[in-house]
Design a protein around this motif. Structure first.
Motif, PDB file in Angstrom:
ATOM      1  N   LYS A 154       0.678  -1.668  -0.332  1.00 32.19           N
ATOM      2  CA  LYS A 154      -0.070   0.228   0.079  1.00 32.19           C
ATOM      3  C   LYS A 154       1.022   0.993   0.351  1.00 32.19           C
ATOM      4  N   TYR A 155       2.086   1.210   0.268  1.00 32.31           N
ATOM      5  CA  TYR A 155       3.149   2.257  -0.369  1.00 32.31           C
ATOM      6  C   TYR A 155       2.746   3.598  -1.149  1.00 32.31           C
ATOM      7  N   ASN A 156       2.445   2.575  -2.069  1.00 36.13           N
ATOM      8  CA  ASN A 156       2.939   3.541  -3.457  1.00 36.13           C
ATOM      9  C   ASN A 156       1.193   4.908  -3.478  1.00 36.13           C
ATOM     10  N   LYS A 157       0.434   4.489  -3.137  1.00 36.65           N
ATOM     11  CA  LYS A 157      -1.067   4.366  -2.720  1.00 36.65           C
ATOM     12  C   LYS A 157      -0.881   5.375  -1.880  1.00 36.65           C
ATOM     13  N   HIS A 158      -0.248   5.207  -0.390  1.00 34.94           N
ATOM     14  CA  HIS A 158      -0.040   6.103   0.106  1.00 34.94           C
ATOM     15  C   HIS A 158       1.101   7.752  -0.354  1.00 34.94           C
ATOM     16  N   GLU A 159       2.274   6.548  -0.342  1.00 36.05           N
ATOM     17  CA  GLU A 159       2.378   8.120  -1.162  1.00 36.05           C
ATOM     18  C   GLU A 159       2.461   8.760  -2.102  1.00 36.05           C
ATOM     19  N   SER A 160       1.266   8.689  -3.200  1.00 40.30           N
ATOM     20  CA  SER A 160       0.698   9.325  -4.158  1.00 40.30           C
ATOM     21  C   SER A 160      -0.828  10.805  -3.440  1.00 40.30           C
ATOM     22  N   LEU A 161      -1.208   9.814  -2.587  1.00 37.13           N
ATOM     23  CA  LEU A 161      -2.343  10.597  -1.504  1.00 37.13           C
ATOM     24  C   LEU A 161      -1.359  11.575  -1.019  1.00 37.13           C
ATOM     25  N   ILE A 162      -0.560  11.151  -0.554  1.00 40.20           N
ATOM     26  CA  ILE A 162       0.309  12.540   0.630  1.00 40.20           C
ATOM     27  C   ILE A 162       1.171  13.533  -0.461  1.00 40.20           C
ATOM     28  N   ARG A 163       1.840  13.086  -1.544  1.00 38.94           N
ATOM     29  CA  ARG A 163       2.218  13.824  -3.198  1.00 38.94           C
ATOM     30  C   ARG A 163       0.975  14.928  -3.625  1.00 38.94           C
ATOM     31  N   LYS A 164       0.349  14.322  -3.788  1.00 41.23           N
ATOM     32  CA  LYS A 164      -0.917  14.976  -4.299  1.00 41.23           C
ATOM     33  C   LYS A 164      -1.946  15.784  -3.298  1.00 41.23           C
ATOM     34  N   THR A 165      -1.865  15.270  -1.922  1.00 41.14           N
ATOM     35  CA  THR A 165      -2.358  16.982  -1.392  1.00 41.14           C
ATOM     36  C   THR A 165      -1.208  17.728  -0.844  1.00 41.14           C
ATOM     37  N   LEU A 166      -0.388  17.547  -0.550  1.00 39.78           N
ATOM     38  CA  LEU A 166       0.739  18.431  -0.496  1.00 39.78           C
ATOM     39  C   LEU A 166       1.477  19.312  -1.968  1.00 39.78           C
ATOM     40  N   LYS A 167       0.781  18.629  -2.446  1.00 43.24           N
ATOM     41  CA  LYS A 167       1.653  19.156  -3.867  1.00 43.24           C
ATOM     42  C   LYS A 167       3.300  19.960  -3.890  1.00 43.24           C
ATOM     43  N   ILE A 168       3.775  18.229  -3.081  1.00 48.38           N
ATOM     44  CA  ILE A 168       5.088  18.123  -3.230  1.00 48.38           C
ATOM     45  C   ILE A 168       5.956  18.761  -5.002  1.00 48.38           C
ATOM     46  N   SER A 169       6.752  19.735  -4.052  1.00 51.50           N
ATOM     47  CA  SER A 169       7.553  19.694  -5.711  1.00 51.50           C
ATOM     48  C   SER A 169       8.640  19.319  -6.130  1.00 51.50           C
ATOM     49  N   SER A 170       9.072  18.729  -7.323  1.00 47.95           N
ATOM     50  CA  SER A 170       9.887  17.935  -7.762  1.00 47.95           C
ATOM     51  C   SER A 170      11.387  18.142  -7.258  1.00 47.95           C
ATOM     52  N   GLU A 171      11.731  19.152  -6.668  1.00 50.42           N
ATOM     53  CA  GLU A 171      12.687  19.100  -5.785  1.00 50.42           C
ATOM     54  C   GLU A 171      13.212  19.116  -5.180  1.00 50.42           C
ATOM     55  N   ASP A 172      12.128  18.385  -4.277  1.00 49.38           N
ATOM     56  CA  ASP A 172      11.749  18.343  -2.820  1.00 49.38           C
ATOM     57  C   ASP A 172      12.167  16.391  -2.197  1.00 49.38           C
ATOM     58  N   GLN A 173      12.440  15.997  -1.673  1.00 48.24           N
ATOM     59  CA  GLN A 173      12.500  14.345  -1.398  1.00 48.24           C
ATOM     60  C   GLN A 173      11.396  14.088  -0.640  1.00 48.24           C
ATOM     61  N   PHE A 174      11.197  13.207  -0.614  1.00 45.78           N
ATOM     62  CA  PHE A 174       9.969  11.679  -0.126  1.00 45.78           C
ATOM     63  C   PHE A 174      10.722  10.854   1.125  1.00 45.78           C
ATOM     64  N   PHE A 175      10.219  10.655   1.978  1.00 45.92           N
ATOM     65  CA  PHE A 175      10.605   9.439   2.919  1.00 45.92           C
ATOM     66  C   PHE A 175       9.840   8.919   3.445  1.00 45.92           C
ATOM     67  N   THR A 176       9.466   7.224   3.286  1.00 43.06           N
ATOM     68  CA  THR A 176       9.179   6.418   4.656  1.00 43.06           C
ATOM     69  C   THR A 176       9.938   6.006   5.904  1.00 43.06           C
ATOM     70  N   PHE A 177       8.904   6.329   7.301  1.00 45.78           N
ATOM     71  CA  PHE A 177       9.790   6.676   8.587  1.00 45.78           C
ATOM     72  C   PHE A 177       9.564   6.272   9.385  1.00 45.78           C
ATOM     73  N   SER A 178      10.781   4.498  10.243  1.00 44.55           N
ATOM     74  CA  SER A 178       9.823   4.168  11.023  1.00 44.55           C
ATOM     75  C   SER A 178      10.828   3.964  12.222  1.00 44.55           C
ATOM     76  N   SER A 179      10.561   4.931  13.658  1.00 47.54           N
ATOM     77  CA  SER A 179      10.738   5.025  14.910  1.00 47.54           C
ATOM     78  C   SER A 179      10.878   3.533  14.936  1.00 47.54           C
ATOM     79  N   PHE A 180       9.581   2.435  15.137  1.00 41.17           N
ATOM     80  CA  PHE A 180      10.120   1.035  15.416  1.00 41.17           C
ATOM     81  C   PHE A 180      10.973   0.254  14.643  1.00 41.17           C
TER      82      PHE A 180
END
Length: 202
Positions: A154-180
């Motif tokens: 489900k990673y791609n689905k969630h990442e796409s939603l976040i990118r779309k909602t925030l309108k993330i610029s192409s030069e800004d990087q995206f990471f998934t993170f877990s402190s666990f």
């Protein structure tokens, strides 16, 4: 700096005004996110400590800019969490003024990290915070926390939603993170250090 072996990580000051900001001249990475997004856990995981940044049972408790000195090479600057329902209008206005003072005057600020919850669509406050970074021309890394709660399929689905909602610029990087599971820790460190190195050479 060896991000796998961090010997020194201490909170230098909890500041409420520019006169209290550190004068070390080190690059500063500001961390922003909703009150319950896991900022303290992010900081602790990044510096291999359990209690450097205190995780609170009461969201929205941070009311200062907390400067964490990492290896005398950079600062993490933890800003007050937003989107906490019990914060009064007066508190929110004070938060806004403190943020504007810092963002508009701080030459050491080189990078912003926006922490969002990977499980959910970014809130209106998240969108405003991303836009706030962009307004002040601060490059942004978007870090999606609590990734261990999401199936890899489900990673791609969630990442796409976040990118779309925030309108993330192409030069800004995206990471998934877990402190666990510590997923994303090394990738975020590598990107931070690469960015600082590039910024210093510019």
């Amino acid at each position: 700096m060896n991000s796998n072996k961090i010997d020194y990580a201490e909170i230098t000051i909890s500041a409420v005004s520019p006169t209290q900001y550190p004068e070390d001249g080190l690059p500063e990475i500001v961390l922003a996110g909703r009150s319950n997004v896991g900022k303290s856990s992010f900081i602790n995981t990044m510096v291999n400590r359990k209690k450097l940044a205190r995780t609170s049972g009461k969201p929205g408790k941070t009311r200062t800019l907390n400067f964490f000195n990492i290896e005398n090479e950079l600062f993490f600057v933890d800003v007050p969490g937003y989107g906490y329902a019990k914060a009064s209008n007066a508190e929110q206005e004070k938060w806004g003024r403190m943020m504007e003072d810092y963002f508009s005057t701080r030459e050491e600020l080189v990078l912003g990290i926006l922490l969002v919850d990977f499980r959910h669509e970014p809130s209106e406050h998240d969108v405003l915070m991303y836009d706030f970074y962009k307004h002040y021309d601060v490059p942004v890394f978007v870090v999606a926390t609590k990734s261990d709660k999401i199936k890899k399929s489900k990673y791609n689905k969630h990442e796409s939603l976040i990118r779309k909602t925030l309108k993330i610029s192409s030069e800004d990087q995206f990471f998934t993170f877990s402190s666990f599971t510590r997923e994303g820790r090394q990738e975020v460190w590598d990107a931070i250090l690469a960015y600082i190195s590039k910024d210093e050479k510019a």
